[in-house]
Design an enzyme around this catalytic site. Structure first.
Site, short mmCIF file in Angstrom:
data_model
loop_
_atom_site.label_atom_id
_atom_site.label_comp_id
_atom_site.label_asym_id
_atom_site.label_seq_id
_atom_site.Cartn_x
_atom_site.Cartn_y
_atom_site.Cartn_z
CD1 TRP A 101 -2.37 -2.15 1.57
CD2 TRP A 101 -3.03 -1.01 -0.23
NE1 TRP A 101 -3.42 -2.84 0.98
CE2 TRP A 101 -3.84 -2.15 -0.12
CE3 TRP A 101 -3.26 -0.13 -1.30
CZ2 TRP A 101 -4.87 -2.46 -1.03
CZ3 TRP A 101 -4.27 -0.42 -2.21
CH2 TRP A 101 -5.06 -1.58 -2.06
CG ASP A 171 -3.68 4.16 3.84
OD1 ASP A 171 -4.77 3.97 4.44
OD2 ASP A 171 -3.37 3.58 2.77
CE LYS A 195 -9.51 -2.58 2.78
NZ LYS A 195 -8.24 -1.96 2.54
C1 LIG Z 1 -7.68 -1.40 1.24
C2 LIG Z 1 -6.59 -0.40 1.39
C3 LIG Z 1 -6.40 0.63 0.46
C4 LIG Z 1 -7.25 0.77 -0.78
O1 LIG Z 1 -8.51 1.21 -0.49
P1 LIG Z 1 -9.55 1.55 -1.65
O2 LIG Z 1 -10.82 1.72 -0.91
O3 LIG Z 1 -9.56 0.42 -2.62
O4 LIG Z 1 -9.12 2.82 -2.29
C5 LIG Z 1 -5.37 1.52 0.68
N1 LIG Z 1 -4.58 1.43 1.77
C6 LIG Z 1 -4.74 0.45 2.68
C7 LIG Z 1 -3.83 0.40 3.87
C8 LIG Z 1 -5.74 -0.49 2.52
O5 LIG Z 1 -5.90 -1.47 3.43
#
Ligand SMILES: *Cc1c(COP(=O)(O)O)cnc(C)c1O
Length: 359
Positions: A101, A171, A195
């Site tokens: 990521w 993030d 998530k």
């Molecule tokens: C799932 C995830 C993403 C991507 O998220 P989207 O909703 O597909 O844009 C980005 N960063 C992390 C840490 C993730 O777990």
């Protein structure tokens, strides 16, 4: 029958939340409308929205000088939206590369600014967080970006790195609300909801108010933090049903005892699983012990030829979504807030049984 769902995302939600949403599906609180049929400018939805924000603020003890934005575009959208808003006339930003990521964030930010990869654990095959002492930070960077929990690699920051006067951007898509966070140590926190706190389509942004208002002129209005903050996240139509479900999840977390209780619950589940994986040579998890994720636990079978059989046996026991990400292979158990302790007990029982049969 509900599956024991180890999906990395979109992921399992608390059953109590789903039941309440079902209860209210066609008629929210006597309004005669489903939440998804309401005007976002009507009094009903404005109340739902305000309550969700208030509960999120309470859970994370978000200081008053931070804006909470409910946006769309997901974390991948934020990979572009963050530099557009946060460069503030500066030319570069520091990024820490701790896995898949982070790599995506770095690649996207490169379209908008000079990216300095200040540290990377690529040489360790992303099995650890690059030690803070090794970071080559640029004092003129607009911000320092980290991925707080690498959902694919299963590595997580268990501390908040000090970046001095340069704002820290994180993030937190896959660990937001899994434990308390000292929001004041961050300039900006963002994450997709799917998530740990709601359905896909909602993105949460928590940003210190002095950092907004200097978006690059090419920034789409819907993605301008200041415009969104000034219009209570309603510059465009917000993902209203997602905000409603996330609001129910926030209430559920409060009922469980808040984020300290969530942390205890999550540590207990993760310890059960890691302790078992470490106790034998049939399974392995390669992540440095200090950096192991409480949310996503990748593991490999000693013999990858048994993978398909392992997954088939799991499915027969109602355990789904255990296949690892293609970038890592093997298995991955995602054990977010909504995964009950009993779900991890069932997984460990199966791991033990499978190892006994095939070891
Ligand atoms: C799932 C995830 C993403 C991507 O998220 P989207 O909703 O597909 O844009 C980005 N960063 C992390 C840490 C993730 O777990």
């Amino acid at each position: 029958m509900r599956a024991i769902n180890f999906s990395p995302g979109p992921a399992a939600l608390p059953l109590a939340v789903l039941k309440q949403a079902r209860e209210e599906f066609t008629d929210w609180h006597g309004s005669g409308m489903s939440v998804m049929e309401m005007s976002h400018r009507g009094k009903e939805f404005i109340a739902i929205h305000a309550q969700a924000e208030a509960d999120l603020r309470e859970l994370l003890a978000i200081p008053a000088n931070y804006k909470v934005l409910f946006m769309q575009g997901g974390a991948i959208g934020e990979n572009a939206i963050v530099p557009m808003n946060m460069l503030r006339g500066l030319t570069g930003a520091d990024y820490i590369n701790s896995g898949e990521w982070s790599k995506k964030s770095i690649k996207e930010a490169g379209k908008y600014c000079k990216v300095n990869v200040a540290a990377s654990s690529a040489e360790q095959n992303f099995t650890c967080i690059p030690p803070r002492a090794s970071w080559q930070l640029d004092p003129n960077a607009a911000y320092v970006h980290i991925c707080a929990n690498e959902t694919i690699g299963g590595v997580e920051y268990h501390y908040t790195p000090d970046t001095g006067a340069v704002p820290l951007v994180a993030d937190m898509s896959s660990n937001l609300l899994s434990r308390p966070v000292d929001v004041a140590r961050y300039g900006l926190i963002y994450g997709g909801a799917q998530k740990n706190l709601g359905p896909a389509g909602l993105t949460i942004v928590i940003v210190r108010d002095d950092l907004i208002g200097q978006a690059h002129p090419f920034t789409p209005s819907a993605f301008d933090y200041k415009l969104q903050a000034d219009s209570d996240s309603m510059y465009n139509t917000p993902p209203s049903y997602g905000i409603y479900i996330a609001g129910l999840v926030f209430k559920w977390i409060k009922q469980q005892g808040g984020l300290s209780a969530m942390e205890t619950h999550n540590r207990r589940k993760a310890a059960l699983l890691y302790d078992y994986l470490d106790s034998n040579s049939f399974y392995s998890n390669k992540v440095a012990r200090t950096d192991r994720s409480l949310m996503n636990v990748p593991f490999a079978l000693r013999d990858a030829a048994l993978d398909a059989q392992f997954l088939k046996g799991a499915a027969a026991r109602n355990m789904v979504q255990l296949k690892g990400h293609r970038a890592v292979g093997g298995m991955r158990a995602s054990i977010y807030n909504a995964m009950p302790y009993e779900g991890v007990v069932a997984l460990v029982d199966y791991l033990r049984e499978f190892a006994k049969q095939h070891g």
